[in-house]
Design an enzyme around this catalytic site. Structure first.
Site, PDB file in Angstrom:
ATOM      1  N   GLU A 173      23.824  -0.742  10.017  1.00  0.00           N
ATOM      2  CA  GLU A 173      23.299   0.105  11.104  1.00  0.00           C
ATOM      3  C   GLU A 173      21.813  -0.234  11.303  1.00  0.00           C
ATOM      4  O   GLU A 173      21.079  -0.407  10.339  1.00  0.00           O
ATOM      5  CB  GLU A 173      23.444   1.574  10.676  1.00  0.00           C
ATOM      6  N   LYS A 227      27.515   5.089  18.511  1.00  0.00           N
ATOM      7  CA  LYS A 227      27.618   6.119  17.458  1.00  0.00           C
ATOM      8  C   LYS A 227      27.826   7.494  18.099  1.00  0.00           C
ATOM      9  O   LYS A 227      27.101   7.896  19.005  1.00  0.00           O
ATOM     10  CB  LYS A 227      26.345   6.113  16.617  1.00  0.00           C
ATOM     11  N   CYS A 254      28.133   5.026  10.159  1.00  0.00           N
ATOM     12  CA  CYS A 254      27.451   5.876   9.168  1.00  0.00           C
ATOM     13  C   CYS A 254      27.836   7.365   9.182  1.00  0.00           C
ATOM     14  O   CYS A 254      28.859   7.736   8.630  1.00  0.00           O
ATOM     15  CB  CYS A 254      25.947   5.682   9.286  1.00  0.00           C
TER      16      CYS A 254
END
Ligand SMILES: NC(=O)CCC(=O)C(=O)O
Length: 274
Positions: A40, A109, A150
């Site tokens: 990320e 995301k 994440c």
């Protein structure tokens, strides 16, 4: 399928990070990787100022460099996440390229890392990043692979949707921290793998105590049985995971939870946005 998780150190200069990414991609392919995954925000430190400064549109310099690296090395590439500027917003975007360098997936995301742990980690991702709203599964000759980033690992509903779309493996660019990393990282990765009986592969940025973010590193590969195949430490490195889609089928047939869901009582369904 061999999937390489490249745990890179993130420097201040994003051009330097891109050149480093090109190097580790070539190294992973020398070790016979079919797919390479980067962390990320591998191109800039994980803070508001650096993210804003490195933000660029789809097709920009970082996108171009990663597309070319995929083509040059003839490898699938999940190019970590890159701050993508679009319509006055910044997204944390994972572009996936095929072996010819064509974009075959784009994941923004979806869950923002907004936490405030007393005496530990504070972060307000939503003060710089806008959340995405589309689930992403990419097709490869080995089978469909889901992409998440994440903090998304804390949301089993997303993984259920990825499994419903056929994913038997999910790759995750990530960057956990030193408060929640030791407590939750392994546990969450194993939990998601076991929930959906799939591989879950997390590629984290290397820890950097001198940096602005307390990264935890510890890239990890978990199999559909929930076992840890391999895990790195905090420093830079590469983890090569051999992913066998038949193993997910095997676990799913032996413990058929995905067929035993009580969809007459509950269901996770994808809402169409927009
Ligand atoms: N970069 C992130 O989304 C961090 C997520 C994290 O550390 C967590 O505890 O969740």
């Amino acid at each position: 399928m061999k999937i390489a998780l490249c745990q890179t150190t993130v420097h201040k200069d994003w051009h330097k990070n891109l050149r480093n990414a090109e190097r580790v991609i070539a190294d992973a392919v020398k070790s016979k990787a079919d797919m390479v995954v980067l962390p990320e925000m591998f191109i800039c430190p994980y803070n508001k100022k650096a993210i804003s400064a490195a933000a660029q549109p789809e097709g920009g310099e970082a996108w171009q460099a990663m597309s070319e690296a995929a083509a040059k090395n003839h490898v699938y590439l999940v190019a970590g996440s890159i701050p993508e500027s679009a319509d006055g917003h910044i997204y944390s975007t994972a572009y996936t390229f095929d072996r010819e360098g064509r974009q075959i997936g784009k994941y923004r995301k979806m869950h923002m890392f907004d936490i405030d742990v007393e005496g530990g980690q504070y972060y307000s991702e939503s003060s710089v990043i806008t959340a995405g709203d589309e689930v992403c599964v990419v097709e490869t000759e080995f089978g469909p692979i889901g992409v998440a980033i994440c903090y998304d690992v804390r949301f089993p509903e997303l993984f259920r949707l990825l499994a419903k779309r056929g994913a038997k493996a999910v790759v995750m660019p990530a960057s956990f921290n030193r408060t929640t990393g030791p407590a939750h990282w392994e546990l969450l990765m194993r939990a998601r793998a076991l929930d959906q009986e799939m591989y879950v592969l997390g590629c984290a940025a290397a820890g950097d105590l001198a940096g602005s973010y307390n990264g935890w590193g510890h890239s990890i590969a978990v199999d559909p049985w929930g076992s840890i195949m391999e895990e790195l430490g905090e420093g830079p490195g590469m983890l090569m995971a051999a992913v066998d889609f038949a193993k997910a089928d095997e676990v799913r047939s032996q413990i058929p939870v995905l067929q035993q869901l009580r969809t007459d009582i509950y269901e996770v369904c994808e809402k169409t946005v927009g």
